[in-house]
Design a protein around this motif. Sequence first.
Motif, PDB file in Angstrom:
ATOM      1  N   LYS A 245      -6.082  -4.316  11.534  1.00  0.00           N
ATOM      2  CA  LYS A 245      -6.950  -5.177  12.349  1.00  0.00           C
ATOM      3  C   LYS A 245      -6.422  -5.202  13.778  1.00  0.00           C
ATOM      4  O   LYS A 245      -5.211  -5.217  13.995  1.00  0.00           O
ATOM      5  CB  LYS A 245      -6.926  -6.603  11.810  1.00  0.00           C
ATOM      6  CG  LYS A 245      -7.600  -6.798  10.460  1.00  0.00           C
ATOM      7  CD  LYS A 245      -7.611  -8.291  10.177  1.00  0.00           C
ATOM      8  CE  LYS A 245      -8.136  -8.632   8.811  1.00  0.00           C
ATOM      9  NZ  LYS A 245      -8.056 -10.087   8.581  1.00  0.00           N
ATOM     10  N   TYR A 247      -6.612  -7.125  17.607  1.00  0.00           N
ATOM     11  CA  TYR A 247      -7.052  -8.294  18.366  1.00  0.00           C
ATOM     12  C   TYR A 247      -6.577  -8.204  19.808  1.00  0.00           C
ATOM     13  O   TYR A 247      -5.671  -7.430  20.139  1.00  0.00           O
ATOM     14  CB  TYR A 247      -6.497  -9.568  17.740  1.00  0.00           C
ATOM     15  CG  TYR A 247      -7.208  -9.952  16.460  1.00  0.00           C
ATOM     16  CD1 TYR A 247      -8.451 -10.571  16.493  1.00  0.00           C
ATOM     17  CD2 TYR A 247      -6.633  -9.680  15.226  1.00  0.00           C
ATOM     18  CE1 TYR A 247      -9.111 -10.916  15.318  1.00  0.00           C
ATOM     19  CE2 TYR A 247      -7.281 -10.026  14.052  1.00  0.00           C
ATOM     20  CZ  TYR A 247      -8.517 -10.646  14.104  1.00  0.00           C
ATOM     21  OH  TYR A 247      -9.170 -10.982  12.953  1.00  0.00           O
ATOM     22  N   ALA A 248      -7.168  -9.063  20.620  1.00  0.00           N
ATOM     23  CA  ALA A 248      -6.780  -9.257  22.017  1.00  0.00           C
ATOM     24  C   ALA A 248      -6.679  -7.906  22.727  1.00  0.00           C
ATOM     25  O   ALA A 248      -7.594  -7.090  22.635  1.00  0.00           O
ATOM     26  CB  ALA A 248      -5.483 -10.056  22.095  1.00  0.00           C
ATOM     27  N   ARG A 291       4.599  -8.254  17.560  1.00  0.00           N
ATOM     28  CA  ARG A 291       5.069  -8.583  16.214  1.00  0.00           C
ATOM     29  C   ARG A 291       4.106  -7.927  15.234  1.00  0.00           C
ATOM     30  O   ARG A 291       3.079  -7.382  15.630  1.00  0.00           O
ATOM     31  CB  ARG A 291       5.097 -10.104  16.018  1.00  0.00           C
ATOM     32  CG  ARG A 291       6.294 -10.730  16.710  1.00  0.00           C
ATOM     33  CD  ARG A 291       6.517 -12.159  16.270  1.00  0.00           C
ATOM     34  NE  ARG A 291       5.535 -13.054  16.847  1.00  0.00           N
ATOM     35  CZ  ARG A 291       5.396 -14.341  16.474  1.00  0.00           C
ATOM     36  NH1 ARG A 291       6.157 -14.836  15.516  1.00  0.00           N
ATOM     37  NH2 ARG A 291       4.509 -15.099  17.056  1.00  0.00           N
ATOM     38  N   ALA A 293       2.260  -8.190  11.144  1.00  0.00           N
ATOM     39  CA  ALA A 293       2.040  -8.937   9.899  1.00  0.00           C
ATOM     40  C   ALA A 293       1.415  -8.020   8.860  1.00  0.00           C
ATOM     41  O   ALA A 293       0.603  -7.146   9.188  1.00  0.00           O
ATOM     42  CB  ALA A 293       1.117 -10.119  10.166  1.00  0.00           C
ATOM     43  N   TYR A 298       4.234 -12.505   8.471  1.00  0.00           N
ATOM     44  CA  TYR A 298       5.056 -11.758   9.425  1.00  0.00           C
ATOM     45  C   TYR A 298       6.110 -10.941   8.678  1.00  0.00           C
ATOM     46  O   TYR A 298       6.722 -11.424   7.730  1.00  0.00           O
ATOM     47  CB  TYR A 298       5.758 -12.717  10.386  1.00  0.00           C
ATOM     48  CG  TYR A 298       4.810 -13.337  11.386  1.00  0.00           C
ATOM     49  CD1 TYR A 298       4.300 -14.617  11.189  1.00  0.00           C
ATOM     50  CD2 TYR A 298       4.400 -12.634  12.517  1.00  0.00           C
ATOM     51  CE1 TYR A 298       3.426 -15.193  12.100  1.00  0.00           C
ATOM     52  CE2 TYR A 298       3.523 -13.201  13.423  1.00  0.00           C
ATOM     53  CZ  TYR A 298       3.038 -14.475  13.210  1.00  0.00           C
ATOM     54  OH  TYR A 298       2.158 -15.037  14.107  1.00  0.00           O
ATOM     55  N   MET A 312      -1.550  -6.036  10.805  1.00  0.00           N
ATOM     56  CA  MET A 312      -1.977  -6.500  12.118  1.00  0.00           C
ATOM     57  C   MET A 312      -0.790  -6.420  13.066  1.00  0.00           C
ATOM     58  O   MET A 312       0.256  -7.005  12.786  1.00  0.00           O
ATOM     59  CB  MET A 312      -2.444  -7.943  11.972  1.00  0.00           C
ATOM     60  CG  MET A 312      -3.400  -8.359  13.022  1.00  0.00           C
ATOM     61  SD  MET A 312      -4.256  -9.896  12.715  1.00  0.00           S
ATOM     62  CE  MET A 312      -3.391 -10.818  11.593  1.00  0.00           C
ATOM     63  N   ILE A 314       0.645  -7.727  16.427  1.00  0.00           N
ATOM     64  CA  ILE A 314       0.313  -8.996  17.065  1.00  0.00           C
ATOM     65  C   ILE A 314       0.888  -9.080  18.480  1.00  0.00           C
ATOM     66  O   ILE A 314       2.086  -9.249  18.654  1.00  0.00           O
ATOM     67  CB  ILE A 314       0.832 -10.155  16.181  1.00  0.00           C
ATOM     68  CG1 ILE A 314       0.176 -10.046  14.798  1.00  0.00           C
ATOM     69  CG2 ILE A 314       0.535 -11.508  16.827  1.00  0.00           C
ATOM     70  CD1 ILE A 314       0.585 -11.120  13.836  1.00  0.00           C
ATOM     71  N   PRO A 316       1.590 -11.021  22.079  1.00  0.00           N
ATOM     72  CA  PRO A 316       2.025 -12.410  22.245  1.00  0.00           C
ATOM     73  C   PRO A 316       0.868 -13.388  22.028  1.00  0.00           C
ATOM     74  O   PRO A 316      -0.217 -13.199  22.588  1.00  0.00           O
ATOM     75  CB  PRO A 316       2.514 -12.447  23.690  1.00  0.00           C
ATOM     76  CG  PRO A 316       2.988 -11.061  23.936  1.00  0.00           C
ATOM     77  CD  PRO A 316       2.053 -10.167  23.176  1.00  0.00           C
ATOM     78  N   ILE A 317       1.143 -14.415  21.225  1.00  0.00           N
ATOM     79  CA  ILE A 317       0.082 -15.354  20.867  1.00  0.00           C
ATOM     80  C   ILE A 317       0.093 -16.539  21.829  1.00  0.00           C
ATOM     81  O   ILE A 317       1.084 -16.773  22.514  1.00  0.00           O
ATOM     82  CB  ILE A 317       0.239 -15.840  19.407  1.00  0.00           C
ATOM     83  CG1 ILE A 317       1.640 -16.407  19.171  1.00  0.00           C
ATOM     84  CG2 ILE A 317      -0.050 -14.708  18.453  1.00  0.00           C
ATOM     85  CD1 ILE A 317       1.830 -16.998  17.794  1.00  0.00           C
TER      86      ILE A 317
ATOM     87  N   GLN B  50      -9.268 -16.068  20.668  1.00  0.00           N
ATOM     88  CA  GLN B  50      -9.579 -15.131  19.596  1.00  0.00           C
ATOM     89  C   GLN B  50      -8.542 -15.354  18.505  1.00  0.00           C
ATOM     90  O   GLN B  50      -7.375 -15.632  18.829  1.00  0.00           O
ATOM     91  CB  GLN B  50      -9.447 -13.703  20.146  1.00  0.00           C
ATOM     92  CG  GLN B  50     -10.250 -12.663  19.401  1.00  0.00           C
ATOM     93  CD  GLN B  50     -10.106 -11.290  20.048  1.00  0.00           C
ATOM     94  OE1 GLN B  50      -9.058 -10.681  19.956  1.00  0.00           O
ATOM     95  NE2 GLN B  50     -11.161 -10.820  20.679  1.00  0.00           N
ATOM     96  N   ILE B 121      -3.371 -16.473  17.333  1.00  0.00           N
ATOM     97  CA  ILE B 121      -4.480 -16.875  18.211  1.00  0.00           C
ATOM     98  C   ILE B 121      -4.139 -16.391  19.620  1.00  0.00           C
ATOM     99  O   ILE B 121      -3.003 -16.571  20.078  1.00  0.00           O
ATOM    100  CB  ILE B 121      -4.661 -18.406  18.191  1.00  0.00           C
ATOM    101  CG1 ILE B 121      -5.117 -18.831  16.795  1.00  0.00           C
ATOM    102  CG2 ILE B 121      -5.674 -18.848  19.250  1.00  0.00           C
ATOM    103  CD1 ILE B 121      -5.140 -20.323  16.580  1.00  0.00           C
ATOM    104  N   TRP B 134      -5.742 -11.434  29.410  1.00  0.00           N
ATOM    105  CA  TRP B 134      -5.101 -12.048  28.240  1.00  0.00           C
ATOM    106  C   TRP B 134      -3.781 -12.685  28.668  1.00  0.00           C
ATOM    107  O   TRP B 134      -3.014 -12.103  29.419  1.00  0.00           O
ATOM    108  CB  TRP B 134      -4.823 -11.001  27.162  1.00  0.00           C
ATOM    109  CG  TRP B 134      -6.073 -10.493  26.530  1.00  0.00           C
ATOM    110  CD1 TRP B 134      -6.710  -9.331  26.796  1.00  0.00           C
ATOM    111  CD2 TRP B 134      -6.864 -11.174  25.544  1.00  0.00           C
ATOM    112  NE1 TRP B 134      -7.859  -9.222  26.045  1.00  0.00           N
ATOM    113  CE2 TRP B 134      -7.970 -10.346  25.264  1.00  0.00           C
ATOM    114  CE3 TRP B 134      -6.753 -12.398  24.877  1.00  0.00           C
ATOM    115  CZ2 TRP B 134      -8.947 -10.699  24.338  1.00  0.00           C
ATOM    116  CZ3 TRP B 134      -7.728 -12.749  23.951  1.00  0.00           C
ATOM    117  CH2 TRP B 134      -8.817 -11.896  23.694  1.00  0.00           C
TER     118      TRP B 134
END
Lengths: 320, 136
Positions: A245, A247-248, A291, A293, A298, A312, A314, A316-317, B50, B121, B134
């Motif tokens: 997956k 994201y961002a 990171r 997962a 994780y 996934m 990842i 930085p969140i 997101q 997130i 971002w």
Amino acid sequence: MMRMNNNNNNNNNNKIFGLVLVGGKSERMGTDKGQLKHPHQDQHQLGYSYDLLSNFCDKVFVSCREDQKELPYLKDYPQIHDQHEFTLEGKIRGPIVGILSSLNKIKIEVKDDFSLLVLACDMPYVDEKVLQYLIQSHQQQQQQQQESKNFLVSCFINPDTDKAWPEPLCAIYDYSAKKYLQEILFEREIKCPRKMLSILLEEKKLVNMIKLPASSEKALLNINTKEDYEKHRELRDMNITVKVKYYAILGEKTGISEENIFFKGKNLHHLYNFLDQKYQFSNVISKDKLRVAVNSRYVDFDYILEGAETVMFIPPIAGG
Amino acid sequence: MKIITVEEDIINFLSQIENTIENTIDEVGGVVIFEGRVRRDLDVHSIEYQGDKEMIFVQGEMILKEAIEKFQIIDAILIHRLGYVKVGELSIWIRCSAKHRKEAYASSQFIIDNVKKLLPIWKKEHLQNGESHWIM
């Protein structure tokens, strides 16, 4: 992968049915080949072949012996059992009996002409691409020769055989081929389907011989012995399918939210490298900022994948 | 215990779930509600969140379970906004109910800190001038 809807694509409106052959005695393997786990997938070989054919066929059947019908791995599939008349009074068995029995049985049900896409369950490297190629070639030939309808069988030239034999166990048989196959069986008592197709080819020119697509030359390898099987299972360590997956910033870089990835490697470093090569992630974010997962937990990049996980990477969140 | 993601204004959403929140347990002596909001910034027009809902749920459940055990609180609820959020709207809502205020405050702090460390997130700032980036 594009899926064929033969109701639209098949120009002479023949329906295509599928047939997975699992009736072999599997003596060299020592266990039913259909029941064996596919060397690289998380399902048995019958399930893999059945699902594969379902992508192209109006309905798929499993050809097996009557005495196999209650086996747990078989009992939920629509079955066609070997019919006595094609066994030469019980003298022979083998794939040709399954093919003729099925042509016969399906004709009774559907009345119209149809084509039968046959696949042995011990050819785990046949995939959608290969079958699509076979079907397209068969339909093109039918279209070009609709008047004379010369080709009743389309099959690949098997590159693993010494003299470019036709491969009868990954092939399309039009119903009209049945009478010729029957003749050869009943009159000459030849039961080897490979020889039968050679005769149809040489004497009657009824066989459309197709060269395998260049990238699928190994597609017809079949696995007969325990040793072969173990060898192919070992390759599993190197070929893994996972869902990834994005994201961002990685979602923007790939342009998609998720995909299945088939790659060579064992751990998440290998997967990352594969994806980095494909999408140039390192142009937008360095690996040490990511990171990772697996199945929503994780893990470290050293995590060993088994296949079928959801992965996934990842960036930085910033929740909260 | 609840972990919820919503793509509408959390304030509106709260009125829908009001009835499901425990209000009547006799043991509850203190409730702390934390609200995170998108603050006004000259350049920022809106924030886009997101998130991976599946993993938010798995990780969120781990955080809340740990908070409940660690601080011996009675219940915890976590709501996170996804999608476009305007200035002034809520991005997160956390409710901790406990016997005493001390545990309620401490668990609330624990949860928001771990949300920031663990929930998958991501935040994209959309600026007044049309640009966006971002937050990393």
